[in-house]
Scaffold this motif. Sequence first.
Motif, PDB file in Angstrom:
ATOM      1  N   ARG A 281      -6.925  -3.053  -5.469  1.00 30.10           N
ATOM      2  CA  ARG A 281      -6.447  -1.802  -5.880  1.00 30.10           C
ATOM      3  C   ARG A 281      -4.838  -2.003  -6.484  1.00 30.10           C
TER       4      ARG A 281
ATOM      5  N   LYS B  47      -1.672  -1.167  -8.951  1.00 24.08           N
ATOM      6  CA  LYS B  47      -0.988  -0.029  -9.020  1.00 24.08           C
ATOM      7  C   LYS B  47      -1.246   0.563 -10.571  1.00 24.08           C
ATOM      8  N   ARG B  48      -1.447   1.902 -10.615  1.00 22.33           N
ATOM      9  CA  ARG B  48      -1.723   2.522 -12.000  1.00 22.33           C
ATOM     10  C   ARG B  48      -0.540   2.626 -12.727  1.00 22.33           C
TER      11      ARG B  48
ATOM     12  N   THR C 276       0.568   5.116 -13.999  1.00 19.63           N
ATOM     13  CA  THR C 276       1.114   6.369 -13.810  1.00 19.63           C
ATOM     14  C   THR C 276       1.473   6.642 -12.568  1.00 19.63           C
ATOM     15  N   GLU C 277       1.304   5.864 -11.658  1.00 22.11           N
ATOM     16  CA  GLU C 277       1.628   6.043 -10.245  1.00 22.11           C
ATOM     17  C   GLU C 277       2.940   5.772  -9.719  1.00 22.11           C
ATOM     18  N   ARG C 278       3.427   6.631  -8.932  1.00 16.11           N
ATOM     19  CA  ARG C 278       4.555   6.430  -8.316  1.00 16.11           C
ATOM     20  C   ARG C 278       4.539   5.419  -7.290  1.00 16.11           C
ATOM     21  N   SER C 279       5.804   4.826  -6.960  1.00 11.70           N
ATOM     22  CA  SER C 279       5.878   3.879  -5.880  1.00 11.70           C
ATOM     23  C   SER C 279       5.542   4.262  -4.507  1.00 11.70           C
TER      24      SER C 279
ATOM     25  N   GLU D  70       3.526   6.787  -3.679  1.00 13.12           N
ATOM     26  CA  GLU D  70       2.030   6.933  -3.596  1.00 13.12           C
ATOM     27  C   GLU D  70       1.633   5.803  -3.371  1.00 13.12           C
ATOM     28  N   TYR D  71       1.862   4.884  -3.985  1.00 10.21           N
ATOM     29  CA  TYR D  71       1.095   3.347  -3.933  1.00 10.21           C
ATOM     30  C   TYR D  71       1.475   2.636  -2.602  1.00 10.21           C
TER      31      TYR D  71
ATOM     32  N   GLU E 257      -0.662   4.412   0.038  1.00  9.70           N
ATOM     33  CA  GLU E 257      -2.221   3.984   0.002  1.00  9.70           C
ATOM     34  C   GLU E 257      -2.201   2.476   0.691  1.00  9.70           C
TER      35      GLU E 257
END
Length: 112
Positions: free
Chosen positions: A73, A75-76, A78-81, A83-84, A87
Motif C-alpha cells: 500500500r 503512499k498516494r 495526494t495523501e496526507r501523511s 492519513e497514511y 492506515e
Amino acid sequence: MSRERLARQQAELLRALLADGPAPEGFDATRLRVEANVLRRKHGRVLAYQRPELAEALGERFGPLFTEFNAGRPKRDTERSGEYADEFVTWLVAGGHLPKRRRGWLTRIWRR
C-alpha cells in the motif's frame, strides 16, 4: 510544452516513484526504483517522527513492518501523511502486530 502535457508527465513520474508505476519516457527505470526506495524509507522516518509512540511500541519491528505495509500500500501522491499513518496503524492492528484500540497509550497512536 503545454500545461496539460506537463501535468500528465508529472503525474506519471509520481506514479513511478510512489506507486510502482512504469518509468515515464526518458527516465531510467533502475534509477527511479532507487529513488522510490529512498522515498519509502523517508516516509517511514516521517511516520516514526509523527507517531513516536508507535515507533516506540514496535521497536525494531517498525522498519520491517512499515516496509511490508508500504510494499502493499504505497503512499498516494495526494495523501496526507497523517492519513497514511492512520492506515498503517489499522494494518498493524488487523495483522495482530498491535492490540486493538483501547484507552491509554494506544489511543495516543490512534489520535487522528
